[in-house]
Design a protein around this motif. Sequence first.
Motif, PDB file in Angstrom:
ATOM      1  N   TYR A  38       0.845  -1.199   0.000  1.00  0.00           N
ATOM      2  CA  TYR A  38       0.000   0.000   0.000  1.00  0.00           C
ATOM      3  C   TYR A  38       0.876   1.243   0.000  1.00  0.00           C
ATOM      4  CZ  TYR A  38       0.694   0.407   5.127  1.00  0.00           C
ATOM      5  OH  TYR A  38       1.232   0.523   6.389  1.00  0.00           O
ATOM      6  N   LYS A  39       0.399   2.254  -0.706  1.00  0.00           N
ATOM      7  CA  LYS A  39       1.117   3.528  -0.791  1.00  0.00           C
ATOM      8  C   LYS A  39       0.120   4.662  -0.562  1.00  0.00           C
ATOM      9  CE  LYS A  39       4.576   1.337  -3.042  1.00  0.00           C
ATOM     10  NZ  LYS A  39       5.743   0.885  -2.264  1.00  0.00           N
ATOM     11  N   GLY A  40       0.504   5.624   0.246  1.00  0.00           N
ATOM     12  CA  GLY A  40      -0.306   6.827   0.374  1.00  0.00           C
ATOM     13  C   GLY A  40      -0.314   7.596  -0.935  1.00  0.00           C
ATOM     14  N   LEU A  66      -3.425   3.708  -2.185  1.00  0.00           N
ATOM     15  CA  LEU A  66      -3.572   2.722  -3.235  1.00  0.00           C
ATOM     16  C   LEU A  66      -3.106   1.397  -2.652  1.00  0.00           C
ATOM     17  CD1 LEU A  66      -2.496   3.215  -6.935  1.00  0.00           C
ATOM     18  CD2 LEU A  66      -3.045   1.060  -5.884  1.00  0.00           C
TER      19      LEU A  66
END
Lengths: 321, 321
Positions: free
Chosen positions: A27-29, A40
């Motif tokens: 997951y990425k901010g 995401l």
Amino acid sequence: MAVYTEVSDEELSAFVDSYNVGALTSYKGIAEGVENSNFLVQTETGPYILTLYEKRVNPSDLPFFLGLMEHLSERGFNCPTPLKNREGKALGHLAGRPAAMVTFLDGMWVRRPSVEQCEQLGVAMAQLHKAGEGFEIERANALSVGGWRPLFAMCANRADEVQKGLQNEIEKELEYFEAHWPKDLPKGVIHADLFVDNVFFLRGALSGIIDFYFACNDLLAYDIAICLNAWCFEPDDMFNVTKARAMLKGYQSVRPLSLEEYNALPLLARGAALRFHLTRLYDWLNVPEGAQVTPKDPIEYLKKLRFHRSIRTPMDYGIER
Amino acid sequence: MAVYTEVSDEELSAFVDSYNVGALTSYKGIAEGVENSNFLVQTETGPYILTLYEKRVNPSDLPFFLGLMEHLSERGFNCPTPLKNREGKALGHLAGRPAAMVTFLDGMWVRRPSVEQCEQLGVAMAQLHKAGEGFEIERANALSVGGWRPLFAMCANRADEVQKGLQNEIEKELEYFEAHWPKDLPKGVIHADLFVDNVFFLRGALSGIIDFYFACNDLLAYDIAICLNAWCFEPDDMFNVTKARAMLKGYQSVRPLSLEEYNALPLLARGAALRFHLTRLYDWLNVPEGAQVTPKDPIEYLKKLRFHRSIRTPMDYGIER
């Protein structure tokens, strides 16, 4: 740029496991959106968008927003669809915030929309208005004419810091709109924030619309007015009538405007300009300590407001019905 | 939070088309990293990371960084691999910046590493040191002992704003290190920024290491010293010797330390603490107008420096060789 809440891998893994989407793999901010924290998220079954609702969103509005996206999706409108967790609920909690996961929408927003893209936006906006019919929850538009005076009251005494005479000018606008705002035009569900960064295109075609967190029940033509401002002015602040005509042509190919709606466009566009001018003015004068978002210049929308004030009928724009 | 450069869909599409990865279907700016602009790009063949190198990165260092990631990947080390474009080049240009696309690495960084994860980090760090052997480009460590005095000179006169007596304390540290920094320890390629957010874990196992933009040639044990600081202190600033032991055990299972390296650890850890204290001190005192990144508190690393100064041999930490 927006990630206001840090999430640990353990708590996010547990949250993802409450859905039937396979295990979390990454997951990425996301550095977009100014109201909420967005991530995401990749799982074994693909990418998703996770949103943590921050304090500017009223939790009691979430059933409207999530329910609307589901209602529109079911009717074939391309927008993110909220996932239901194993308990059948779209709304969960994560890191002390209300949170939801939605499907990932392919496509990219365009920095400078073309005439053709404006026409496609018109088509999609009318489809949205039609697809919204029958949605049972109601949400008033807190940022329609009745909300402007309380908002202005919070920054009126400093308005002249931005431009001399501004306080007086806005005061007169408020009086005008409170006396003349139309009440009998067709109403329905509107997006109310259809800026270019909320509309995705893929290989030349509009692929979907995102960010329904200002959606509400209001005059349908008010959505068009917002888009006239957001899509039909050039970087030099000039109104591009070709784009406006294309947008209306696209819109009316799905939902023709009544004569009253058509005639109200200059007033609605002027009102929509005031609405975005006021929120930007407030944000401009109230940058929080340690802010990670640069406020948008309120002057841009002041210029649009003045332009629309000079217009008597849509014919003055060059737009025929 | 970091997207410093806006990229339009047209220019990004054209850039992606210069690689053999299928057409662009989506991209989102990532709210991580403080040096460069990073985007999570989706194409018809999957996700990739696009990096635009901003002005803090020296373009002449890019062949080292990109070449190193390729060198490590070829030797089976899990890190992002730069893609070659149709001209066979890893380095391209986008939106006026040097730019590269790398493979996407599954996994997540852990906010609070466990003892077992510290051991896995030790293993991976030693594997990195071994895999770096034979890499032909050299890059000096601009942030080793020789770089500290010039860096401090840019903020020395304001150091006491952060803590009274700090200017004098750092001055003495610099003198000490300039006299005592070891010269004859084993050298090689080090990561030099192995903080928790650069190490990914997936389903309990270390899945890869990212962000090689501080990598350089330096003492291998200096990388261990950086990790003692970054991984083995608890939120209450206490040194966790169990984690330190686990990290060294993992490291030495792949590459045993010499007696000289082992004995140098307290001095190297103290130096590594000074290095991060100094860059944070500088950033703390020089927040640019409109900054979108909150600077990190320099005091955290000052405390670590003082702790290591009280240590004579690794036995005082509780670490046996």
